[in-house]
Design a protein around this motif. Sequence first.
Motif, PDB file in Angstrom:
ATOM      1  N   ALA A   1      86.144 -43.730  31.212  1.00 40.30           N
ATOM      2  CA  ALA A   1      85.461 -44.393  32.254  1.00 40.30           C
ATOM      3  C   ALA A   1      85.191 -43.297  33.371  1.00 40.30           C
ATOM      4  O   ALA A   1      86.301 -42.475  33.518  1.00 40.30           O
ATOM      5  N   PRO A   2      84.215 -43.104  34.025  1.00 44.92           N
ATOM      6  CA  PRO A   2      84.072 -41.880  35.162  1.00 44.92           C
ATOM      7  C   PRO A   2      85.038 -42.242  36.272  1.00 44.92           C
ATOM      8  O   PRO A   2      84.975 -43.412  36.556  1.00 44.92           O
ATOM      9  N   VAL A   3      85.516 -41.377  36.802  1.00 44.68           N
ATOM     10  CA  VAL A   3      86.452 -41.285  37.953  1.00 44.68           C
ATOM     11  C   VAL A   3      85.942 -42.048  39.196  1.00 44.68           C
ATOM     12  O   VAL A   3      86.336 -43.079  39.857  1.00 44.68           O
ATOM     13  N   GLU A   4      84.403 -41.827  39.151  1.00 45.82           N
ATOM     14  CA  GLU A   4      83.896 -42.100  40.707  1.00 45.82           C
ATOM     15  C   GLU A   4      83.756 -43.940  40.340  1.00 45.82           C
ATOM     16  O   GLU A   4      84.005 -44.706  41.337  1.00 45.82           O
ATOM     17  N   GLU A   5      83.521 -44.226  39.334  1.00 47.25           N
ATOM     18  CA  GLU A   5      83.449 -45.842  39.045  1.00 47.25           C
ATOM     19  C   GLU A   5      84.933 -46.512  39.125  1.00 47.25           C
ATOM     20  O   GLU A   5      84.882 -47.628  39.111  1.00 47.25           O
ATOM     21  N   MET A   6      85.777 -45.549  38.885  1.00 47.42           N
ATOM     22  CA  MET A   6      87.116 -46.231  38.859  1.00 47.42           C
ATOM     23  C   MET A   6      87.714 -46.449  40.168  1.00 47.42           C
ATOM     24  O   MET A   6      88.821 -46.975  40.318  1.00 47.42           O
ATOM     25  N   ILE A   7      86.940 -46.169  41.230  1.00 50.61           N
ATOM     26  CA  ILE A   7      87.323 -46.217  42.484  1.00 50.61           C
ATOM     27  C   ILE A   7      87.453 -47.783  42.911  1.00 50.61           C
ATOM     28  O   ILE A   7      86.490 -48.438  42.768  1.00 50.61           O
ATOM     29  N   GLY A   8      88.717 -48.313  43.473  1.00 51.55           N
ATOM     30  CA  GLY A   8      88.790 -49.739  43.664  1.00 51.55           C
ATOM     31  C   GLY A   8      88.964 -50.594  42.250  1.00 51.55           C
ATOM     32  O   GLY A   8      88.883 -51.925  42.185  1.00 51.55           O
ATOM     33  N   PHE A   9      89.075 -49.825  41.110  1.00 56.27           N
ATOM     34  CA  PHE A   9      89.526 -50.623  39.703  1.00 56.27           C
ATOM     35  C   PHE A   9      90.810 -51.330  39.828  1.00 56.27           C
ATOM     36  O   PHE A   9      90.668 -52.541  39.484  1.00 56.27           O
ATOM     37  N   SER A  10      91.922 -50.957  40.517  1.00 58.96           N
ATOM     38  CA  SER A  10      93.201 -51.935  40.521  1.00 58.96           C
ATOM     39  C   SER A  10      92.738 -53.078  41.065  1.00 58.96           C
ATOM     40  O   SER A  10      93.524 -54.077  40.392  1.00 58.96           O
ATOM     41  N   SER A  11      92.087 -53.398  42.123  1.00 53.86           N
ATOM     42  CA  SER A  11      92.039 -54.592  42.964  1.00 53.86           C
ATOM     43  C   SER A  11      91.005 -55.627  41.793  1.00 53.86           C
ATOM     44  O   SER A  11      91.410 -56.749  41.648  1.00 53.86           O
TER      45      SER A  11
ATOM     46  N   SER B   1      87.935 -55.811  29.332  1.00 49.95           N
ATOM     47  CA  SER B   1      86.968 -54.800  28.780  1.00 49.95           C
ATOM     48  C   SER B   1      85.710 -54.665  29.495  1.00 49.95           C
ATOM     49  O   SER B   1      84.999 -53.834  29.331  1.00 49.95           O
ATOM     50  N   GLY B   2      85.450 -55.941  29.834  1.00 47.31           N
ATOM     51  CA  GLY B   2      83.981 -55.895  30.628  1.00 47.31           C
ATOM     52  C   GLY B   2      84.286 -55.068  32.117  1.00 47.31           C
ATOM     53  O   GLY B   2      83.292 -54.362  32.467  1.00 47.31           O
ATOM     54  N   GLU B   3      85.535 -54.795  32.402  1.00 46.42           N
ATOM     55  CA  GLU B   3      85.718 -54.109  33.741  1.00 46.42           C
ATOM     56  C   GLU B   3      85.425 -52.694  33.413  1.00 46.42           C
ATOM     57  O   GLU B   3      84.983 -51.878  34.085  1.00 46.42           O
ATOM     58  N   ILE B   4      85.982 -52.389  32.044  1.00 46.03           N
ATOM     59  CA  ILE B   4      85.661 -50.823  31.720  1.00 46.03           C
ATOM     60  C   ILE B   4      84.034 -50.588  31.442  1.00 46.03           C
ATOM     61  O   ILE B   4      83.421 -49.664  32.168  1.00 46.03           O
ATOM     62  N   GLN B   5      83.483 -51.711  30.720  1.00 46.55           N
ATOM     63  CA  GLN B   5      82.279 -51.420  30.205  1.00 46.55           C
ATOM     64  C   GLN B   5      81.004 -51.621  31.597  1.00 46.55           C
ATOM     65  O   GLN B   5      79.957 -50.951  31.749  1.00 46.55           O
TER      66      GLN B   5
ATOM     67  N   GLY C   1      81.864 -47.235  31.366  1.00 48.87           N
ATOM     68  CA  GLY C   1      82.796 -46.743  30.679  1.00 48.87           C
ATOM     69  C   GLY C   1      82.319 -47.104  29.226  1.00 48.87           C
ATOM     70  O   GLY C   1      81.421 -47.914  29.077  1.00 48.87           O
ATOM     71  N   ARG C   2      83.263 -46.756  28.239  1.00 49.88           N
ATOM     72  CA  ARG C   2      82.930 -47.071  26.957  1.00 49.88           C
ATOM     73  C   ARG C   2      84.561 -47.414  26.405  1.00 49.88           C
ATOM     74  O   ARG C   2      85.729 -46.990  26.813  1.00 49.88           O
ATOM     75  N   VAL C   3      84.397 -48.700  25.679  1.00 48.59           N
ATOM     76  CA  VAL C   3      85.780 -49.087  24.927  1.00 48.59           C
ATOM     77  C   VAL C   3      85.576 -48.428  23.549  1.00 48.59           C
ATOM     78  O   VAL C   3      84.877 -48.522  22.937  1.00 48.59           O
ATOM     79  N   ASP C   4      86.897 -47.667  23.323  1.00 43.65           N
ATOM     80  CA  ASP C   4      86.796 -46.849  21.966  1.00 43.65           C
ATOM     81  C   ASP C   4      87.853 -47.658  21.132  1.00 43.65           C
ATOM     82  O   ASP C   4      87.842 -47.426  19.526  1.00 43.65           O
ATOM     83  N   ASP C   5      88.803 -48.523  21.461  1.00 42.34           N
ATOM     84  CA  ASP C   5      89.775 -49.142  20.682  1.00 42.34           C
ATOM     85  C   ASP C   5      90.232 -50.192  21.200  1.00 42.34           C
ATOM     86  O   ASP C   5      90.544 -50.380  22.372  1.00 42.34           O
TER      87      ASP C   5
ATOM     88  N   GLU D   1      91.685 -49.437  24.836  1.00 44.53           N
ATOM     89  CA  GLU D   1      91.715 -48.118  25.127  1.00 44.53           C
ATOM     90  C   GLU D   1      90.189 -47.648  25.306  1.00 44.53           C
ATOM     91  O   GLU D   1      89.424 -47.886  24.536  1.00 44.53           O
ATOM     92  N   GLY D   2      90.075 -46.817  26.462  1.00 50.72           N
ATOM     93  CA  GLY D   2      88.642 -46.496  26.554  1.00 50.72           C
ATOM     94  C   GLY D   2      88.326 -45.110  27.669  1.00 50.72           C
ATOM     95  O   GLY D   2      89.471 -44.738  28.085  1.00 50.72           O
TER      96      GLY D   2
END
Length: 730
Positions: A669-679, A643-647, A651-655, A666-667
């Motif tokens: 997050a902006p696409v721009e901030e999600m670049i590189g999320f997988s690693s 959840s820290g990775e989203i926040q 981003g915000r965690v909704d559930d 579930e939450g």
Amino acid sequence: MGRRKKIVQECEELMDEPEQIRNIAIAAHVDHGKTTLTDNLLAGAGMIADADEATQLVMDTEEDEQERGITIDAANVSMTHEYEDENHLINLIDTPGHVDFGGDVTRAMRAVDGALVVVDAVEGAMPQTETVVRQALREGVKPALFINKVDRLISELQEGPEEMQQRLQDVIADVNELIRGMTEEMDDIEEDWTVSVEEGTVGFGSALYKWGVSLPSMQRTGMSFGDIIELEQDHKRQELHERTPLSDVVLDMVAEHFPNPLKAQPFRVPRIWRGDDESDIAEDMRTVNRDGDIVFMATDIGMDPHAGEIVTGRVFSGTLEKGQELYVSGTAGKNRVQSVGIYMGGEREELDRGVPAGNVAAVTGLKDAIAGSTVSDKEMTPFESIEHISEPVITKSVEAKSMDDLPKLIKTLQQVAKEDPTIRVEINEDTGEHLISGQGELHLEVITQRIQKNQGIPVQTGEPIVVYREQPQEASREVEGVSPNRHNKFYITVEPMADDIVETIQRGEASMSMPELERREALQDAGMDKDTSQNVEHIHGTNILIDDTKGIQHLNETMELVIEGLEEALDDGPLAAEPVQGALLRLHDARLHEDTIHRGPAQVIPAVRDAVHRALIDGEVRLLEPIQDVRIDVPSEHMGNASGEIQGRRGRVDDMYQEGDLMVIEGIAPVEEMIGFSSDIRSATEGRASWNTENAGFRVLVDNLQREKIMEIRERKGMKLELPQSIDYI
């Protein structure tokens, strides 16, 4: 005669029997087991050797699909199946589950009449399940359900018969809720399309271990859930497969419950074609007339190293034959059909005969066709364009490493845009830099990798750039736009449009190609008032121009230039030259010079463009950023890190809730901030998390980042860095 030759011969014979044809797609969330299930069906139909494990991924024909273990391109196959003493021809399309390749799913749905939705028994209905069900229903395609990986409930979760049945009922209830929610608005669906165990439109099983059951099959074989649990626990999976083979259960369900073209086309044609329903061509399509005029809808385009470009699609009327000269919608002249055939997995079988209405065909020679083209032997109203739910949100620049490869790269990029309409390609001949925009990082990665591997062009790619939008936040005052010669004036206001109206336009339910009355009703249903809906002059993207003028001389002949100026202004918004969305523009008044020479393009276009930009600024236009829904499944000890990775990404965690032995977060997050999320998420959870993202539209970028982001984009585009004085609110 080889088995394959025999199947091709059987397919050829059944092509002329529309009652015996079933055109279906298999669709699901990523990793729910579609491709393994398809391999099972092929093995059952005798098209591949029945290996111990059906994990051959026959339908994933591309090397990168095999490497990544996901389906990237929709793949077609024709097979035969005997049900109740009658042989059936089944044209099947295995579609991708990853959100980045959703465009393939939408296009596949145009070619079929039934969709087998596959859901993982452990994970249940997921975000992409909802998307594929929506795509199917919007195209008028009837759903059925197969719940896969039931073996995991027994072996991993150790569930007994009651628990297991309860879990399966919950999955069915979730899928039915989706179907009910979407079919309520569809007046033309008279029958109940929800799925049910009793009616035989739900199957259960394990694609990996090749066994499956449905209520009719259990009645026929005498199997019960108790027997299944016992055999599965004793690891007697081979016996389970022999007693109740998955392919028989699923193909029986397809033959029994999915409509044939004779039943489906009268219902589907009015949904996807807006031509004259009294015409001969409409009658030919409704009756699946093989002797009628040719109507073929291109749904997929691929390259074959030997045969060149292959166009796959559905024949709605007439018979497609080699040597025919056909029109392709939106292009001049005719194309000559060089060969017709059917797909057998990754291989195309050329036929010496024509492919009649009601079938899915693979054609060469249609060089002007793109995915979504209407092909016919007479000029006709084309099919509705295929509406893709999400739009490109990430852009990358692609440059050839060697200038000698530039012409080849341009040609390849044009081909890419033709094959996949969800990719946007901007070619800059001057700088040699080309921009490709797609649905996500993976989408663009796959495209660039294929350019390098398949075409042998070494390329350099830039960092991913996120696509932004601009939108007014409030109603503007009336603004004047004056032409350079001071003789023409336009008075315009702008206001933000309601979300429901924007969605109606995005879904293609209101467009300028529709009859005026239908468009008016669709806009009124979405909440537009009657007077406004009657004055719609133009729709561009998700923006609408309303003509509120009264009896202005020469306006009619100038309107084309007004629209041109408006489109220019909306494609490059005033903040950072990003596209404008969701703006309702009203033309209140105009003063025009009576001499045509003084109100030409050089006068009208700048005047309108200036007025639109000034009205947008007065309406406090803001930058919007694309956002994604994020879902992470993770063991509870890693929940805090996940959840820290989203926040940590704005981003915000909704559930958060427990599902089985995993926590679900579930939450958004902006696409721009999600670049590189997988690693990052892998390292934060020691590789234990599984996740998926889905594009969720655009939202207003927070105020404290507006100026910084606008400046960053202006600098990247080589624009002036000082904003106009009137933008003092940012």
